[in-house]
Structures are given as structure tokens and as C-alpha cells.
Design an enzyme around this catalytic site. Structure first.
Site, PDB file in Angstrom:
ATOM      1  N   GLU A  76      -7.610 -75.297 -17.310  1.00 31.26           N
ATOM      2  CA  GLU A  76      -7.210 -74.184 -18.151  1.00 31.26           C
ATOM      3  C   GLU A  76      -7.128 -74.582 -19.624  1.00 31.26           C
ATOM      4  O   GLU A  76      -7.517 -73.823 -20.502  1.00 31.26           O
ATOM      5  CB  GLU A  76      -5.867 -73.612 -17.686  1.00 31.26           C
ATOM      6  CG  GLU A  76      -5.739 -72.190 -18.195  1.00 31.26           C
ATOM      7  CD  GLU A  76      -4.429 -71.535 -17.833  1.00 31.26           C
ATOM      8  OE1 GLU A  76      -3.621 -72.161 -17.146  1.00 31.26           O
ATOM      9  OE2 GLU A  76      -4.233 -70.392 -18.263  1.00 31.26           O
ATOM     10  N   ASP A  77      -6.591 -75.758 -19.894  1.00 32.31           N
ATOM     11  CA  ASP A  77      -6.279 -76.100 -21.283  1.00 32.31           C
ATOM     12  C   ASP A  77      -7.200 -77.123 -21.931  1.00 32.31           C
ATOM     13  O   ASP A  77      -7.036 -77.458 -23.096  1.00 32.31           O
ATOM     14  CB  ASP A  77      -4.844 -76.652 -21.368  1.00 32.31           C
ATOM     15  CG  ASP A  77      -3.827 -75.590 -21.015  1.00 32.31           C
ATOM     16  OD1 ASP A  77      -4.196 -74.401 -21.052  1.00 32.31           O
ATOM     17  OD2 ASP A  77      -2.680 -75.945 -20.697  1.00 32.31           O
TER      18      ASP A  77
END
Ligand code: MN
Length: 715
Positions: A76-77
Site C-alpha cells: 500500500e505505501d
């Protein structure tokens, strides 16, 4: 800050011989991809995945879960992908990370409280592997522990979500300690003043009651010993949020809440639990209606215990829970503990099999039938036969498994359904037959001029959508039949030099009544369907008006319209007509697969002809309608075959055998000899469809002596 060695040490407490190289590799990888990122607390970002992995190790989870915990924010990051994680750490880990990422990407937006149950169900359904949820809960727990660094608006939103979604989820999994911690943390951020006040007051009171708690524990232990029951007695303060909730719900002050402390008696066997209950009830008066037996009726999350409230030594209420050691483990550690306990005996002999429960846990997702009842109940709870999808504005909608965009469209509004031409799922166009998946964001595309089709009935799953589609088809077909019926009647009236429009104005209602129709339209629709013939209407009209000069019409024998349809028409579908009477033409005996057309007869419903039937040419073109075979109705259709063979002995038997060998029934067989030394046979055989017929024909052709095989076109 948690260090990797803390995690490895923790793992070795319950898996002394574990090979932790994967976990260490994940640590290095995570440190690399998150390098330079910071938490709002000012700590390096890596502190978060480390804390999450540690929480998972505290729960004695397997290495895949802990590895996934270290990697859970990578996709996600950072720039890393699920594929990359799959290659480096295996599919097991990649799937868990992928599941956690998907849950994190859902944007619940508003109306959380209203939709809380649906959101919870959706998350459960998305967590096909239970470890996804365990990692997600650990993630949320650490984020809640560090929530103070967030901006206020976000703080409130996350705390609210935790209280409404994640605390109940941990409760559903039976992980009591996570639930309590999440609730108290959320409480402290949502109601900071109330939290501080209550905390201070409860601490004061508990301090004052230390002696009291010891006294009660002492009384219980002594009494149990008298009956030679060995037990552990615990007195534990209830968590603050549960006290707060009680005060709110019952609108009472802290002074009025007596059972700040729950006592727990832990024994060896179930029998002892019930014995202990009897002893407690003889010692102190039970409060009526407060006894609950979760031992014989466990909760869905496998929680088992006896609960009772009694009037204690100083006249105050005390809650007492009675359970075995194993039940206590399940109650505090949740689903994981259950499996450890199940495998407990093996565990002592063979440390390596400690994680059998997790393997089982994953297996029961594949096995549909598991004899153990509780498994079934948990499975049902975790994987409901429903899918949960979102509207573009974040509203959650629930559908049965297999539902399609059509169902979604009709759930918004009937008109949206009727005009639905397509859908975008997660921003991509999908066909209408696409099956909705958990967490899909669905957007319906409509067009004003688009209309439903009968095919939609095949792909719609919800009764709402199906009912709306049927309703539309019915209305549509009524309109078509009405105009066809009017047309046919008009012509029939003209033929008899009668005025159709004055009939409609003056006598149509009466005639409709005589023919037992509710309305004139119903009568005309019936004429359009072919349920009655226009000439019947004319005859009734003539009778009614006593038109004497048209004897011919009155004298005609009335043909009663047969009602209901014969099974032979089952396989035919007529442009959306549901209840029309169908005959297969005898002249050309059509079978499924043949190109066919329908002909609206006068009063005998619709006759189905093969398109190449010589009789079709003489049929009135405007009574012809489109028809189609429905697939595979399991009905056999008669078909007539002309076979010409050499005039030899045994030909009838040989041909009959060939027909039977092709799995067709022979209904009739006739033979004619001809002067030219050939034999002519006519067979009536039953076939399923045109390809079956082809098989039968080629079977006959292979019989030696057969010269010609043809399907009879007309009798
Ligand atoms: Mn995270």
C-alpha cells in the site's frame, strides 16, 4: 520500540526450533522499502510493522502471519507489489498481505454506524484466510496505541471505526484482550473527559475494595475446598468502556454500578463447573434472569462459560463466571487458543505440530463438509453466502453470492435497472453477467433508450431484480399482444363487413363479459396471444346484436379454446410470452436446433413450423412470430423419417437397431414395398434435438443396404 530480536525471542518461546529466516528476510526487506518514511510519532516507519509482527507473535501465530505482519504496509505505501512479495516470500505470505491491503483500501466514508454490521460482514467475507483478519486487527491495535499523534479529525474517525467495526470483529473471533484494549483506546479518544474521570474514580474505588476482592476470593476458595473442588479464583476489574456503556445504557451513575469487578472461577471439568455454580448459588442469592449457560450453548466464537450474578456478602451485586481452563484460554486468546487446545495432546509429544490448528483452519476453508459442528458455525459466520459491494459514494450493499451488476442496478432503482447498459467495477468496464466480488466498487451505466431483455432473468440473482424484469416483460408483451389482437379483430370484423370501432365503443364490454374476460383489453390481448380467435368475438357480437343476415357465422361450430399447454411445447420460447399455448406442427415435426417460426392460429395458440416447411409459404405473414428453442429441456420430440433400402430380408430389424443404437425411441414403423426392388420405411422416432437427429440419420445411413434416408417434410 520493538526490535526484530524481541519478535524472534517471542517466536522461540512457543516454537523453539523454528527457522525464522523468512521473518528476518522480511525485516530487511521492510526496512529497505520503508526507508526514509516516518510515523507521525517521529519514529521511523519500520517501528509500525515491527510492532504489528510482535502483536502477532504474542498471539502465537505461525511464521507466515508474522512475516506478513512485517510486510503488511509494503504494497500500500511503497513501490513493492504483491507479485514481488509472492516471489520473495511465497504465495501464502503474499495472499495475506494482499488481503490486508484490500481491506485497508476500502473507504467507508459516512454512515459507519448505520452500516457497521454490513461492513463487519464484508471484512469477514474478504478475509478468506483468517490470518488476514488477525494481521488487520494487530495493525489496527498498534495504530490505536499511537493514535494520539494523528490530527483530531482523523483521530475521531479512526476511533469511531475501531469501536464500530474492529472491536466487534475481535469479539467475534473471541480475542477478548484485543477487544478490551481497542474499546478502551477508542473510548479515551472519543470521550476524553469522561474517560479520564471514570478512570480516576474506578481506580480509587478499586483501591478501596482491594480488601473486599480478597475477601470474596477467599470465601469462594474455601467453599470450593469444602466440596473438594480445586480451582483458581480471579477478581478482575471490568474494562472502562464496558462500565461506561452500562452507565450510558441504564442511565445510572458509577455509584449505582456495583459489579465493577467480575469474579472468575476456573476448574478442571465441566461437571465441576456446574457443581461450583450450585455452591455459589447456595452461598449467595442469585439475581433472577441473570444466569446464562454458554457451556451447553456456546457462542458462535466458541466462547464457553457459566455466567451468574449474585447478591454478595455486603448486599451488592457480583458477576461470577465459571469455566474450565481450556474454556478460559479460548475466552481470552480466541480462535487460536481453541486450536492449540485441540491439538494439545499432540503438542506435548511433538512440538512441531503445534501449528496444526492453523493448517486446519486453512483447510476448513477448502473442505465444504466438516463433521464438527462448531466449525460449521464459525465457517458460516466467517464466510456467509453473501457478497458486499460498495456504491461510488461508499455505501455498502449486500447481495447473494453470484449477483451481477443487474441486481445492483435494480437495488438502486427500478428505472436504473430497466435502463442499465453496463457497469464499471473498480473503474473497469465489465459485462452485465460479471459476478460481483466482495469489496467491489460498482458504478452502473444507463441509457434512456435501453430496455430489459429476457436474458437478464438468467443472470439476475435477487428476487427484486427478477420480479422487476418479469413485470417489465409482462407489460411489454401485453402491449404487443394488445395491438396484435386489435389488428386481428379489426380484420375479422372487416371480413364480415362489421364496424370494429363502433363495436369497441358500444358492445365490446358486454362481449368481453360473456367470454369471461375482466376487461376489453384482456379480451383483445387474448386474441393477440391466440388464446381465443377473433372469429369467436365476432360470433358473440353477432349473437348479441341478433344480426340475422349472417347465418353462416352463427351456424359455425364454436371451437373451444384449449387452456393450458401441452408438454410438447415446453422447449419453445416465444418473444417473452409466458403462458401461450404451443403446438409443434405435424407436417414438419420440428425438433430443438431446427430453424423454426411460430404461427398464431385462430384460436389454437401458436403452431411451430420448421422454416423450410412447405406449408410456411401459405401462412399469413402477419400472424408469424419469432420463436426460439430454450436449451436442454429434457423433452423428446417425434420426428418422421423416410428410409429407402434394398428389398432384402432383415432390413427393418437392421434399421430399427441402428435407431435404437443412436439412443432414439421408435414410436411407429411402417413399411411399403415398391415394384422397383426397394423397400420404403417410415419411422416415427423420438429425438432430443437436431444434432441427436443427425446422429440417428447417420447411424441409419451406415446400415448396409440402406440407399436413402430423409426427414419427411410434410405428411
Ligand atoms: Mn499498518
Amino acid at each position: 520500540m520493538i526490535r526484530i530480536n524481541d519478535i524472534l525471542d517471542q517466536i522461540h518461546t512457543y516454537m523453539p526450533e523454528a527457522d525464522t529466516s523468512l521473518v528476518e528476510k522480511a525485516y530487511v526487506y521492510s526496512a529497505k522499502v520503508h526507508a526514509g518514511q516516518m510515523r507521525l510519532s517521529g519514529e521511523p516507519y519500520l517501528s509500525h510493522p515491527l510492532a504489528v509482527a510482535y502483536i502477532l507473535a504474542q498471539q502465537k501465530l505461525d511464521l507466515s502471519s508474522i512475516t506478513a505482519g512485517l510486510l503488511h504496509d509494503a504494497v500500500e505505501d511503497t513501490l513493492s507489489t504483491t507479485e514481488e512479495i509472492g516471489e520473495m516470500f511465497g504465495q501464502d505470505v503474499a495472499r495475506i498481505v494482499d488481503g490486508v491491503t484490500k481491506i485497508s483500501q476500502i473507504n467507508f466514508q459516512s454512515k459507519i454506524q448505520k452500516q457497521a454490521e454490513n461492513i463487519r460482514k464484508m471484512i469477514l467475507a474478504m478475509s478468506k484466510d483468517i490470518r488476514v483478519l488477525l494481521v488487520k486487527l494487530a495493525d489496527r491495535l498498534h495504530n490505536m496505541r499511537t493514535l494520539e499523534y494523528q490530527k483530531e479529525r482523523k483521530r475521531i474517525k479512526i476511533a469511531r471505526e475501531t469501536l464500530d467495526i474492529y472491536a466487534p470483529l475481535s469479539s467475534r473471533l473471541g480475542i477478548d484482550w484485543i477487544k478490551r484494549e481497542l474499546e478502551d483506546l477508542a473510548f479515551s479518544f472519543l470521550y476524553p473527559e469522561e474517560y479520564q474521570d471514570l478512570k480516576k474514580e474506578v481506580e480509587t474505588r478499586l483501591g478501596a475494595r482491594k480488601a473486599y476482592v480478597e475477601e470474596v476470593k477467599e470465601i469462594i476458595s474455601k467453599k470450593m475446598a469444602e466440596y473438594s473442588l480445586s480451582c483458581r479464583v480471579l477478581g478482575r476489574p471490568k474494562h472502562l468502556y464496558s462500565i461506561f456503556r452500562k452507565m450510558r445504557r441504564q442511565n445510572v451513575s458509577l455509584d449505582e454500578i456495583y459489579d465493577l469487578i467480575a469474579f472468575r472461577i476456573i476448574l478442571r471439568t465441566v461437571t465441576e463447573c456446574y457443581e461450583a455454580l450450585g455452591i455459589v448459588h447456595s452461598l449467595w442469592t442469585p439475581v433472577p434472569g441473570r444466569f446464562k449457560d454458554y457451556i451447553s450453548l456456546p457462542k458462535a466464537n466458541m466462547y464457553q462459560s457459566l455466567h451468574t450474578t449474585v447478591i454478595g456478602p455486603y448486599g451488592e451485586r457480583m458477576e461470577i463466571q465459571i469455566r474450565t481452563e481450556d474454556m478460559d484460554k479460548v475466552a481470552t486468546e480466541g480462535i487460536a487458543a481453541h486450536w492449540l487446545y485441540k491439538e494439545g495432546k499432540i503438542l506435548k509429544k511433538e512440538q512441531r505440530r503445534q501449528f496444526e490448528w492453523l493448517k486446519r483452519l486453512m483447510e476448513w476453508q477448502k473442505e465444504l463438509e466438516d463433521p464438527r459442528e462448531f466449525l460449521e458455525s464459525v465457517r458460516m459466520d466467517l464466510f456467509p453466502d453473501e457478497v458486499y459491494v460498495l456504491t461510488p459514494s461508499g455505501e455498502i450493499k449486500e447481495f447473494p453470492m453470484g449477483a451481477t451488476p443487474i441486481d445492483f442496478a435494480y437495488s438502486i432503482h427500478t428505472e436504473v435497472g430497466h435502463h442499465c447498459v453496463g457497469a464499471k467495477v473498480n473503474g473497469k468496464m465489465v459485462p452485465l453477467k460479471y459476478q460481483l466480488q466482495n469489496g467491489d466498487v460498482v458504478e452502473i451505466i444507463t441509457s434512456k433508450h435501453h430496455k430489459p431483455s429476457r436474458d437478464w432473468l438468467k443472470i439476475a440473482r435477487t428476487s427484486r431484480a427478477r420480479a422487476r424484469i418479469r413485470q417489465w416483460i409482462k407489460t411489454e408483451e401485453r402491449e404487443k399482444s394488445l395491438s396484435l389482437g386489435k389488428d386481428l379483430c379489426l380484420r375479422e370484423f372487416k371480413k364480415h363487413r362489421l364496424d370494429f370501432s363502433s363495436f369497441l365503443k358500444e358492445d365490446a364490454e358486454e362481449v368481453a363479459r360473456i367470454l369471461s374476460f375482466k376487461t376489453v383489453d384482456d379480451m383483445l390481448i387474448a386474441a393477440g396471444y391466440g388464446k381465443i380467435s377473433p372469429s369467436q368475438i365476432v360470433r358473440r357480437y353477432v349473437k348479441l346484436k341478433h344480426v340475422e343476415d349472417d347465418e353462416e357465422i352463427i351456424g359455425q361450430e364454436e371451437v373451444q379454446a384449449p387452456r393450458g399447454r401441452k408438454p410438447q411445447g415446453e422447449g419453445i420460447q416465444i418473444q417473452g410470452h409466458d403462458d401461450i399455448m404451443i403446438h409443434l406442427a405435424k407436417c414438419c415435426t420440428p425438433v430443438p436446433g431446427d430453424e423454426v417460426i411460430g404461427y398464431i392460429t385462430r384460436g389454437r395458440g401458436v403452431t411451430i413450423h420448421r422454416e423450410d416447411c412447405p406449408n410456411v409459404a401459405s401462412l399469413e405473414p402477419d400472424r408469424q412470430i419469432e420463436v426460439a428453442w430454450t436449451t436442454d429441456d429434457g423433452v423428446n420430440y417425434p420426428v418422421m423419417l423416410n428410409v429407402v433400402t434394398a428389398d432384402e430380408k432383415g432390413m427393418l430389424a437392421a434399421v430399427s437397431n441402428a435407431i435404437s443404437a443412436a439412443e432414439a425411441n421408435i414410436l411407429e414403423a411402417k413399411v411399403y414395398t415398391s415394384p422397383d426392388n426397394s423397400a420404403h420405411f417410415t419411422f416415427v422416432a423420438e429425438v432430443r434435438d437436431s444434432s441427436h437427429l443427425k446422429k440417428v440419420i447417420s447411424g441409419i445411413k451406415r446400415v448396409s443396404g440402406v440407399m436413402k434416408v430423409a426427414r419427411q417434410a410434410s405428411v
